[in-house]
Design a protein around this motif. Structure first.
Motif, PDB file in Angstrom:
ATOM      1  N   MET A   1       0.818  -1.211   0.000  1.00 24.71           N
ATOM      2  CA  MET A   1       0.000   0.000   0.000  1.00 24.71           C
ATOM      3  C   MET A   1       0.856   1.268   0.000  1.00 24.71           C
ATOM      4  O   MET A   1       0.392   2.312  -0.404  1.00 24.71           O
ATOM      5  CB  MET A   1      -0.943  -0.017   1.201  1.00 24.71           C
ATOM      6  N   GLU A   2       2.091   1.160   0.453  1.00 24.84           N
ATOM      7  CA  GLU A   2       2.961   2.334   0.460  1.00 24.84           C
ATOM      8  C   GLU A   2       3.151   2.897  -0.950  1.00 24.84           C
ATOM      9  O   GLU A   2       3.131   4.109  -1.146  1.00 24.84           O
ATOM     10  CB  GLU A   2       4.318   1.974   1.061  1.00 24.84           C
ATOM     11  N   THR A   3       3.301   2.021  -1.932  1.00 32.55           N
ATOM     12  CA  THR A   3       3.480   2.464  -3.315  1.00 32.55           C
ATOM     13  C   THR A   3       2.222   3.152  -3.832  1.00 32.55           C
ATOM     14  O   THR A   3       2.294   4.181  -4.506  1.00 32.55           O
ATOM     15  CB  THR A   3       3.858   1.270  -4.215  1.00 32.55           C
ATOM     16  N   LEU A   4       1.076   2.600  -3.510  1.00 30.80           N
ATOM     17  CA  LEU A   4      -0.183   3.216  -3.941  1.00 30.80           C
ATOM     18  C   LEU A   4      -0.375   4.581  -3.286  1.00 30.80           C
ATOM     19  O   LEU A   4      -0.771   5.548  -3.950  1.00 30.80           O
ATOM     20  CB  LEU A   4      -1.361   2.298  -3.633  1.00 30.80           C
ATOM     21  N   THR A   5      -0.070   4.685  -2.016  1.00 38.04           N
ATOM     22  CA  THR A   5      -0.164   5.975  -1.324  1.00 38.04           C
ATOM     23  C   THR A   5       0.779   6.985  -1.966  1.00 38.04           C
ATOM     24  O   THR A   5       0.417   8.138  -2.196  1.00 38.04           O
ATOM     25  CB  THR A   5       0.157   5.814   0.172  1.00 38.04           C
ATOM     26  N   TRP A   6       1.996   6.546  -2.289  1.00 37.04           N
ATOM     27  CA  TRP A   6       2.955   7.430  -2.944  1.00 37.04           C
ATOM     28  C   TRP A   6       2.399   7.913  -4.287  1.00 37.04           C
ATOM     29  O   TRP A   6       2.480   9.092  -4.617  1.00 37.04           O
ATOM     30  CB  TRP A   6       4.296   6.709  -3.151  1.00 37.04           C
ATOM     31  N   LEU A   7       1.837   6.996  -5.082  1.00 39.79           N
ATOM     32  CA  LEU A   7       1.289   7.368  -6.394  1.00 39.79           C
ATOM     33  C   LEU A   7       0.136   8.355  -6.242  1.00 39.79           C
ATOM     34  O   LEU A   7       0.036   9.320  -7.000  1.00 39.79           O
ATOM     35  CB  LEU A   7       0.826   6.129  -7.161  1.00 39.79           C
ATOM     36  N   GLN A   8      -0.719   8.142  -5.274  1.00 40.83           N
ATOM     37  CA  GLN A   8      -1.828   9.077  -5.029  1.00 40.83           C
ATOM     38  C   GLN A   8      -1.284  10.463  -4.704  1.00 40.83           C
ATOM     39  O   GLN A   8      -1.795  11.476  -5.216  1.00 40.83           O
ATOM     40  CB  GLN A   8      -2.703   8.578  -3.875  1.00 40.83           C
ATOM     41  N   ASP A   9      -0.262  10.528  -3.871  1.00 46.50           N
ATOM     42  CA  ASP A   9       0.330  11.820  -3.508  1.00 46.50           C
ATOM     43  C   ASP A   9       0.997  12.472  -4.713  1.00 46.50           C
ATOM     44  O   ASP A   9       0.885  13.688  -4.919  1.00 46.50           O
ATOM     45  CB  ASP A   9       1.343  11.645  -2.376  1.00 46.50           C
ATOM     46  N   TRP A  10       1.699  11.663  -5.530  1.00 44.61           N
ATOM     47  CA  TRP A  10       2.357  12.181  -6.723  1.00 44.61           C
ATOM     48  C   TRP A  10       1.322  12.756  -7.692  1.00 44.61           C
ATOM     49  O   TRP A  10       1.489  13.842  -8.232  1.00 44.61           O
ATOM     50  CB  TRP A  10       3.161  11.063  -7.396  1.00 44.61           C
ATOM     51  N   TYR A  11       0.238  12.017  -7.890  1.00 46.84           N
ATOM     52  CA  TYR A  11      -0.850  12.466  -8.760  1.00 46.84           C
ATOM     53  C   TYR A  11      -1.473  13.767  -8.231  1.00 46.84           C
ATOM     54  O   TYR A  11      -1.642  14.738  -8.974  1.00 46.84           O
ATOM     55  CB  TYR A  11      -1.899  11.369  -8.871  1.00 46.84           C
ATOM     56  N   ARG A  12      -1.805  13.778  -6.961  1.00 46.24           N
ATOM     57  CA  ARG A  12      -2.442  14.951  -6.344  1.00 46.24           C
ATOM     58  C   ARG A  12      -1.564  16.190  -6.506  1.00 46.24           C
ATOM     59  O   ARG A  12      -2.068  17.289  -6.780  1.00 46.24           O
ATOM     60  CB  ARG A  12      -2.708  14.688  -4.868  1.00 46.24           C
ATOM     61  N   ALA A  13      -0.256  16.032  -6.392  1.00 48.47           N
ATOM     62  CA  ALA A  13       0.665  17.170  -6.513  1.00 48.47           C
ATOM     63  C   ALA A  13       0.674  17.761  -7.923  1.00 48.47           C
ATOM     64  O   ALA A  13       0.993  18.924  -8.103  1.00 48.47           O
ATOM     65  CB  ALA A  13       2.076  16.742  -6.122  1.00 48.47           C
ATOM     66  N   ARG A  14       0.315  16.966  -8.920  1.00 49.53           N
ATOM     67  CA  ARG A  14       0.279  17.447 -10.294  1.00 49.53           C
ATOM     68  C   ARG A  14      -1.059  18.034 -10.713  1.00 49.53           C
ATOM     69  O   ARG A  14      -1.142  18.743 -11.707  1.00 49.53           O
ATOM     70  CB  ARG A  14       0.636  16.310 -11.259  1.00 49.53           C
ATOM     71  N   CYS A  15      -2.099  17.710 -10.002  1.00 45.86           N
ATOM     72  CA  CYS A  15      -3.440  18.203 -10.355  1.00 45.86           C
ATOM     73  C   CYS A  15      -3.491  19.710 -10.174  1.00 45.86           C
ATOM     74  O   CYS A  15      -3.335  20.219  -9.067  1.00 45.86           O
ATOM     75  CB  CYS A  15      -4.504  17.516  -9.495  1.00 45.86           C
ATOM     76  N   ASP A  16      -3.687  20.404 -11.277  1.00 49.43           N
ATOM     77  CA  ASP A  16      -3.726  21.864 -11.246  1.00 49.43           C
ATOM     78  C   ASP A  16      -4.935  22.410 -11.994  1.00 49.43           C
ATOM     79  O   ASP A  16      -4.989  23.579 -12.346  1.00 49.43           O
ATOM     80  CB  ASP A  16      -2.434  22.433 -11.838  1.00 49.43           C
ATOM     81  N   GLY A  17      -5.906  21.540 -12.257  1.00 50.28           N
ATOM     82  CA  GLY A  17      -7.070  21.965 -13.011  1.00 50.28           C
ATOM     83  C   GLY A  17      -6.920  21.749 -14.501  1.00 50.28           C
ATOM     84  O   GLY A  17      -7.879  21.885 -15.247  1.00 50.28           O
ATOM     85  N   GLU A  18      -5.704  21.422 -14.959  1.00 54.01           N
ATOM     86  CA  GLU A  18      -5.450  21.173 -16.373  1.00 54.01           C
ATOM     87  C   GLU A  18      -4.756  19.834 -16.608  1.00 54.01           C
ATOM     88  O   GLU A  18      -5.185  19.054 -17.443  1.00 54.01           O
ATOM     89  CB  GLU A  18      -4.602  22.308 -16.966  1.00 54.01           C
ATOM     90  N   TRP A  19      -3.645  19.592 -15.873  1.00 57.31           N
ATOM     91  CA  TRP A  19      -2.839  18.391 -16.103  1.00 57.31           C
ATOM     92  C   TRP A  19      -3.686  17.127 -16.066  1.00 57.31           C
ATOM     93  O   TRP A  19      -3.556  16.283 -16.938  1.00 57.31           O
ATOM     94  CB  TRP A  19      -1.715  18.313 -15.056  1.00 57.31           C
ATOM     95  N   GLU A  20      -4.543  17.017 -15.091  1.00 58.19           N
ATOM     96  CA  GLU A  20      -5.327  15.788 -14.928  1.00 58.19           C
ATOM     97  C   GLU A  20      -6.310  15.554 -16.074  1.00 58.19           C
ATOM     98  O   GLU A  20      -6.735  14.427 -16.314  1.00 58.19           O
ATOM     99  CB  GLU A  20      -6.061  15.760 -13.575  1.00 58.19           C
ATOM    100  N   PHE A  21      -6.651  16.609 -16.822  1.00 60.83           N
ATOM    101  CA  PHE A  21      -7.557  16.454 -17.959  1.00 60.83           C
ATOM    102  C   PHE A  21      -6.811  16.081 -19.234  1.00 60.83           C
ATOM    103  O   PHE A  21      -7.304  15.303 -20.040  1.00 60.83           O
ATOM    104  CB  PHE A  21      -8.363  17.736 -18.197  1.00 60.83           C
ATOM    105  N   ARG A  22      -5.613  16.630 -19.422  1.00 59.85           N
ATOM    106  CA  ARG A  22      -4.896  16.391 -20.671  1.00 59.85           C
ATOM    107  C   ARG A  22      -3.819  15.322 -20.535  1.00 59.85           C
ATOM    108  O   ARG A  22      -3.365  14.794 -21.529  1.00 59.85           O
ATOM    109  CB  ARG A  22      -4.288  17.684 -21.198  1.00 59.85           C
TER     110      ARG A  22
END
Length: 103
Positions: free
Chosen positions: A1-22
């Motif tokens: 689960m540590e890897t999944l938690t890390w990925l969630q945090d990495w993803y969340r840090a990139r979400c800026d209202g645009e990155w997650e859509f494109r």
């Protein structure tokens, strides 16, 4: 689960209202059976990196592989390799592409 938690945090840090859509992350099950993971690495140190296809084929039911090209990490593997694929991605993000002399 540590890897999944890390990925969630990495993803969340990139979400800026645009990155997650494109860009974002795609996680799919495949019919062979297995997993397919695509993660866009635009705006990261890996954006211009290249890593050729690396495969580990132990048997028809024990395999995985990955590559990095055009700002896209792509990994796939058997049903038990999802965490392995995500750990490979995490290692690349945290440590970069190993040079041939360090491999």
């Amino acid at each position: 689960m540590e890897t999944l938690t890390w990925l969630q945090d990495w993803y969340r840090a990139r979400c800026d209202g645009e990155w997650e859509f494109r860009e974002g992350i795609k996680l799919l099950s495949t019919s062979n059976p297995g997993w397919s993971v695509e993660i866009n690495v635009s705006d990261t140190p890996l954006e211009d990196a290249y890593l050729p296809l690396t495969k580990f084929d132990r048997s028809e039911s024990d395999w995985y592989g990955y590559f990095l090209e055009d700002a896209l990490f792509v990994g796939s593997g058997d049903p038990a390799k999802l965490e392995v694929i995500l750990r490979v991605f995490r290692n690349l993000i945290e440590n970069g592409i190993p040079s041939p002399s360090n491999a």
